[in-house]
Design a protein around this motif. Sequence first.
Motif, short mmCIF file in Angstrom:
data_model
loop_
_atom_site.label_atom_id
_atom_site.label_comp_id
_atom_site.label_asym_id
_atom_site.label_seq_id
_atom_site.Cartn_x
_atom_site.Cartn_y
_atom_site.Cartn_z
N LEU A 1 37.79 73.29 43.18
CA LEU A 1 39.23 73.58 43.23
C LEU A 1 39.90 72.89 44.40
N ALA A 2 39.24 72.89 45.55
CA ALA A 2 39.80 72.21 46.72
C ALA A 2 39.94 70.72 46.47
N GLY A 3 38.98 70.15 45.76
CA GLY A 3 39.03 68.73 45.45
C GLY A 3 40.11 68.37 44.44
N GLU A 4 40.53 69.34 43.65
CA GLU A 4 41.57 69.12 42.65
C GLU A 4 42.97 69.11 43.26
N ASP B 1 46.23 68.30 45.15
CA ASP B 1 46.91 67.06 45.52
C ASP B 1 48.40 67.37 45.58
N ASN B 2 49.04 66.92 46.63
CA ASN B 2 50.48 67.18 46.79
C ASN B 2 51.33 66.58 45.69
N THR B 3 50.80 65.59 44.99
CA THR B 3 51.58 64.94 43.94
C THR B 3 51.48 65.66 42.60
N LEU B 4 50.72 66.72 42.53
CA LEU B 4 50.59 67.47 41.28
C LEU B 4 51.89 68.17 40.93
N PRO B 5 52.12 68.40 39.65
CA PRO B 5 53.29 69.19 39.26
C PRO B 5 53.17 70.62 39.80
N LEU C 1 46.20 76.20 40.60
CA LEU C 1 45.11 75.98 41.57
C LEU C 1 45.17 76.99 42.71
N SER C 2 46.37 77.25 43.20
CA SER C 2 46.53 78.22 44.28
C SER C 2 46.05 79.60 43.84
#
Length: 97
Positions: free
Chosen positions: A44-47, A49-53, A60-61
């Motif tokens: 989950l941490a690897g997924e 990304d600030n650019t995610l919708p 994820l949060s």
Amino acid sequence: MIMRRLSLILLYGMIFSPVIAKAEDHFPDDVAGFFHDADLCQYLAGEWDNTLPRKRKNELSYAMQKNCSDIYKKQTYFEEKYAQNKPVMKKLKSYEF
């Protein structure tokens, strides 16, 4: 003669290596559950990304809060519980949270 020996060695290696690897990967159920959770947290941490919708960030949060909020505490608990079990300790020490 040498080729035959080499072939036998390779054959035995292919037959018995999965059994050996499986025996090394067998851990007590409680700590095996922790390893599953720890792997999930790392995934989950690897997924992230600030650019995610925003929707994906929220998903994820939520998943990280639900599954990972006390992962460090669990790791510490198992490090104390299995302090004398070298294979377990080696795997426990491989996680950094």
